[in-house]
Design an enzyme around this catalytic site. Structure first.
Site, short mmCIF file in Angstrom:
data_model
loop_
_atom_site.label_atom_id
_atom_site.label_comp_id
_atom_site.label_asym_id
_atom_site.label_seq_id
_atom_site.Cartn_x
_atom_site.Cartn_y
_atom_site.Cartn_z
N LEU A 35 0.83 -1.22 0.00
CA LEU A 35 0.00 0.00 0.00
C LEU A 35 0.86 1.26 0.00
CD1 LEU A 35 -2.95 -1.12 2.32
CD2 LEU A 35 -2.89 -1.05 -0.18
N ALA A 82 3.76 -6.40 -8.06
CA ALA A 82 4.23 -5.29 -7.23
C ALA A 82 5.42 -4.60 -7.86
CB ALA A 82 4.60 -5.79 -5.84
N THR A 134 7.26 -5.19 -18.45
CA THR A 134 6.88 -4.11 -19.36
C THR A 134 7.67 -4.15 -20.66
OG1 THR A 134 7.06 -1.71 -19.60
CG2 THR A 134 8.50 -2.69 -18.00
N ASP A 135 7.09 -3.57 -21.71
CA ASP A 135 7.82 -3.43 -22.99
C ASP A 135 8.94 -2.40 -22.89
OD1 ASP A 135 6.27 -1.10 -22.89
OD2 ASP A 135 5.34 -1.37 -24.85
N GLU A 136 8.92 -1.58 -21.82
CA GLU A 136 9.90 -0.48 -21.74
C GLU A 136 11.33 -1.00 -21.57
OE1 GLU A 136 8.59 2.95 -19.54
OE2 GLU A 136 6.50 2.41 -19.82
N TYR A 160 13.17 3.52 -14.19
CA TYR A 160 12.07 2.55 -14.10
C TYR A 160 12.35 1.34 -14.97
CZ TYR A 160 7.64 0.31 -15.35
OH TYR A 160 6.66 -0.62 -15.63
N LYS A 164 13.15 -2.61 -13.95
CA LYS A 164 12.31 -3.73 -14.40
C LYS A 164 13.16 -4.73 -15.19
CE LYS A 164 8.46 -4.39 -14.06
NZ LYS A 164 7.66 -5.10 -13.03
N ARG A 224 3.00 5.27 -27.97
CA ARG A 224 2.85 4.14 -27.05
C ARG A 224 1.86 3.18 -27.70
NH1 ARG A 224 6.68 6.33 -25.65
NH2 ARG A 224 7.35 7.03 -23.59
N ASP A 291 9.69 18.63 -22.21
CA ASP A 291 9.70 17.19 -22.41
C ASP A 291 10.34 16.47 -21.20
OD1 ASP A 291 9.21 14.83 -23.68
OD2 ASP A 291 10.44 15.26 -25.45
P1 NAD Z 1 0.83 0.43 -9.73
O1 NAD Z 1 1.90 1.42 -9.42
O2 NAD Z 1 -0.55 0.91 -10.02
O3 NAD Z 1 0.69 -0.63 -8.54
C1 NAD Z 1 1.79 -1.20 -7.90
C2 NAD Z 1 1.29 -1.88 -6.63
O4 NAD Z 1 2.39 -2.53 -6.00
C3 NAD Z 1 0.69 -0.91 -5.59
O5 NAD Z 1 -0.52 -1.43 -5.08
C4 NAD Z 1 1.76 -0.85 -4.51
O6 NAD Z 1 1.24 -0.59 -3.22
C5 NAD Z 1 2.36 -2.25 -4.61
N1 NAD Z 1 3.73 -2.35 -4.08
C6 NAD Z 1 4.78 -1.51 -4.33
N2 NAD Z 1 5.88 -1.94 -3.69
C7 NAD Z 1 5.53 -3.10 -3.06
C8 NAD Z 1 6.24 -4.03 -2.24
N3 NAD Z 1 7.54 -3.85 -1.97
N4 NAD Z 1 5.58 -5.10 -1.76
C9 NAD Z 1 4.26 -5.28 -2.03
N5 NAD Z 1 3.55 -4.42 -2.77
C10 NAD Z 1 4.17 -3.35 -3.29
O7 NAD Z 1 1.40 -0.43 -10.94
P2 NAD Z 1 0.61 -1.09 -12.15
O8 NAD Z 1 0.44 -0.09 -13.23
O9 NAD Z 1 -0.55 -1.82 -11.61
O10 NAD Z 1 1.71 -2.13 -12.66
C11 NAD Z 1 1.74 -3.46 -12.15
C12 NAD Z 1 2.90 -4.20 -12.79
O11 NAD Z 1 2.72 -4.22 -14.21
C13 NAD Z 1 4.26 -3.53 -12.55
O12 NAD Z 1 5.21 -4.55 -12.34
C14 NAD Z 1 4.54 -2.78 -13.85
O13 NAD Z 1 5.92 -2.69 -14.08
C15 NAD Z 1 3.87 -3.69 -14.86
N6 NAD Z 1 3.38 -3.04 -16.09
C16 NAD Z 1 2.62 -1.90 -16.01
C17 NAD Z 1 2.12 -1.34 -17.20
C18 NAD Z 1 1.22 -0.13 -17.16
O14 NAD Z 1 0.91 0.42 -18.23
N7 NAD Z 1 0.76 0.33 -16.01
C19 NAD Z 1 2.42 -1.93 -18.43
C20 NAD Z 1 3.21 -3.09 -18.45
C21 NAD Z 1 3.68 -3.64 -17.27
P1 TYD Z 2 2.85 7.41 -18.81
O1 TYD Z 2 1.37 7.20 -18.67
O2 TYD Z 2 3.61 8.03 -17.69
O3 TYD Z 2 3.47 5.98 -19.21
P2 TYD Z 2 4.96 5.62 -19.74
O4 TYD Z 2 5.86 6.76 -19.54
O5 TYD Z 2 5.31 4.45 -18.85
O6 TYD Z 2 4.78 5.22 -21.17
O7 TYD Z 2 3.10 8.29 -20.11
C1 TYD Z 2 2.62 7.88 -21.37
C2 TYD Z 2 3.13 8.86 -22.39
O8 TYD Z 2 2.50 10.13 -22.16
C3 TYD Z 2 4.62 9.11 -22.29
O9 TYD Z 2 5.15 9.29 -23.59
C4 TYD Z 2 4.73 10.42 -21.50
C5 TYD Z 2 3.46 11.16 -21.89
N1 TYD Z 2 2.88 12.03 -20.87
C6 TYD Z 2 2.55 13.36 -21.19
O10 TYD Z 2 2.75 13.82 -22.33
N2 TYD Z 2 1.99 14.13 -20.22
C7 TYD Z 2 1.76 13.68 -18.95
O11 TYD Z 2 1.28 14.45 -18.10
C8 TYD Z 2 2.09 12.32 -18.64
C9 TYD Z 2 1.86 11.77 -17.27
C10 TYD Z 2 2.64 11.53 -19.64
#
Ligand code: NAD
Ligand code: TYD
Length: 356
Positions: A35, A82, A134-136, A160, A164, A224, A291
């Site tokens: 949390l 997480a 992630t694809d990143e 980040y 990962k 993206r 940027d």
């Molecule tokens: P998020 O930031 O919304 O949620 C992360 C969760 O992990 C939170 O509930 C946080 O409390 C919990 N957490 C953080 N540190 C922790 C720890 N040490 N122990 C237990 N819980 C912990 O992230 P998300 O967007 O739901 O992403 C989930 C996973 O998917 C991540 O591994 C992220 O790298 C991956 N991912 C995300 C995206 C995206 O677009 N959001 C895309 C591809 C992969």
């Molecule tokens: P984000 O949702 O932070 O995901 P990620 O950086 O992991 O791809 O951002 C998505 C794209 O949007 C990224 O190219 C950064 C851009 N962005 C903005 O232009 N303005 C914003 O306020 C945010 C949060 C992101």
């Protein structure tokens, strides 16, 4: 039977737990979440009273706690959601990303390895550790380059994505060295319900509705590849069910969009669903800002392996998914207000007597 999920109060983990338990015959979920600011138990409110959901407030890096949970619940799989997940936060404060994404995954792997090593051979063979990534990790593509396949070289550019990438390598090494039955998914950008409004799509929706500016980084032409969160969840379920051990599966829906196009779409949907007083478009709130340092220009996922081997394909197109997402935010002003005011964290404070 039980599965253990880490990070199940976050955006993707929360959607995953809700989808998993929507199935009446589903196995129980032990949900371990620290949390942090990104964890929100209100996302899981509909599960209150459901004995199949056991929430545990704690850190995946707490070896004693994880060891105890594994021994007590005997999960047949561990799914690692997480993480610290926001690129901008990783630029201003990278240490938390190394701690959580690298050390946290390492500690979790160690506890899981010990548990798995002690299982009887049938349970050992059936066990899975699924790592959500992630694809990143693949870095940035040029305009004409082919989408990322699973064999694309790792070239992470932000703290980040570097953290990962390190966690992916550890997971891979635990399979190669110790035989731990791992699976890794590398997914493109997700969007959908319960998304914390620091990421592009939810931020644009909530700022637009609040009459605030819509900050587009640089020229807004960064690309993206967007996937509706529930499609990511169905891909994870499919990989868990039938993925080949030690394999990586890229997850994506072939939806490349420039950021500015995303922001325009959000504005147009809001113009239709909740028009501004005075008839002006929300597009008028768009502003171009400085940027992001090291900003990756383009991500694109080649999901043919997942489709070809496991038959997965997304249920939503971008048009249907983004419409549902905007509707969801309009229908849940309370969730948004409590996230923005920080009130969602008060529950943790009251429950545990400490700041989350
Ligand atoms: P998020 O930031 O919304 O949620 C992360 C969760 O992990 C939170 O509930 C946080 O409390 C919990 N957490 C953080 N540190 C922790 C720890 N040490 N122990 C237990 N819980 C912990 O992230 P998300 O967007 O739901 O992403 C989930 C996973 O998917 C991540 O591994 C992220 O790298 C991956 N991912 C995300 C995206 C995206 O677009 N959001 C895309 C591809 C992969
Ligand atoms: P984000 O949702 O932070 O995901 P990620 O950086 O992991 O791809 O951002 C998505 C794209 O949007 C990224 O190219 C950064 C851009 N962005 C903005 O232009 N303005 C914003 O306020 C945010 C949060 C992101």
């Amino acid at each position: 039977m039980t599965i253990l999920v880490t990070g199940g109060a976050g955006f993707i983990g929360g959607n995953f737990v809700l989808d998993w338990l929507a199935e009446p015959q589903a196995e129980s979920v032990v949900n371990l979440d620290k949390l942090t600011y990104a964890g929100n138990l209100e996302t899981l409110a509909s599960l209150s009273g459901d004995s199949r959901h056991v929430f545990v407030h704690g850190d995946m890096a707490d070896a004693e706690l994880v060891t105890r949970l594994l021994a007590e619940h005997q999960p047949r799989a561990v799914l690692n959601f997480a993480a610290e997940s926001h690129v901008d936060r990783s630029i201003s404060g990278p240490e938390a990303f190394v701690q959580t994404n690298v050390m946290g995954t390492f500690k979790l792997l160690e506890a899981v390895r010990a548990y798995w090593g002690g299982l009887a051979s049938g349970a050992q063979q059936a066990f899975r550790f699924l790592h959500v990534s992630t694809d990143e990790v693949y870095g940035s593509l040029g305009p004409g380059e082919a989408a990322f396949t699973e064999s694309h070289r790792y070239q992470p550019n932000s703290p980040y994505s570097a953290s990962k990438a390190a966690s992916d390598h550890l997971v891979r090494a635990y399979h190669h060295t110790y035989g731990l039955p791992v699976l890794t998914t590398n997914c493109s950008n997700n969007y959908g319900p319960f998304h914390f409004p620091e990421k592009l799509i939810p931020l644009m929706i909530v700022n637009a509705l609040a009459g605030k500016l819509l900050p587009v980084y640089g020229d807004g032409m960064q690309i993206r590849d967007w996937l509706y969160v529930k499609d990511h969840c169905s891909a994870i379920r499919r990989v868990l069910q039938a993925g080949r051990l030690g394999e990586v599966y890229n997850v994506g829906g072939w939806n490349e969009k420039a950021n500015i196009e995303i922001v325009h779409t959000v504005c147009d949907l809001l113009d239709e669903m909740q028009p501004r007083a005075g008839g002006l478009s929300y597009r008028g709130q768009i502003t171009h800002v400085t940027d992001r340092p090291g900003h990756d220009r383009r991500y694109a996922i080649d999901a043919r392996k997942l489709h070809g081997e496991l038959g997965w394909k997304p249920a939503e197109t971008f048009d249907t998914g983004i419409r549902q997402t905007v509707s969801w935010y309009l229908d849940h002003p309370g969730w948004v207000a409590r996230v923005q005011s920080g009130a969602y964290r008060e529950w943790v404070q009251a429950q545990y007597g400490q700041a989350a």
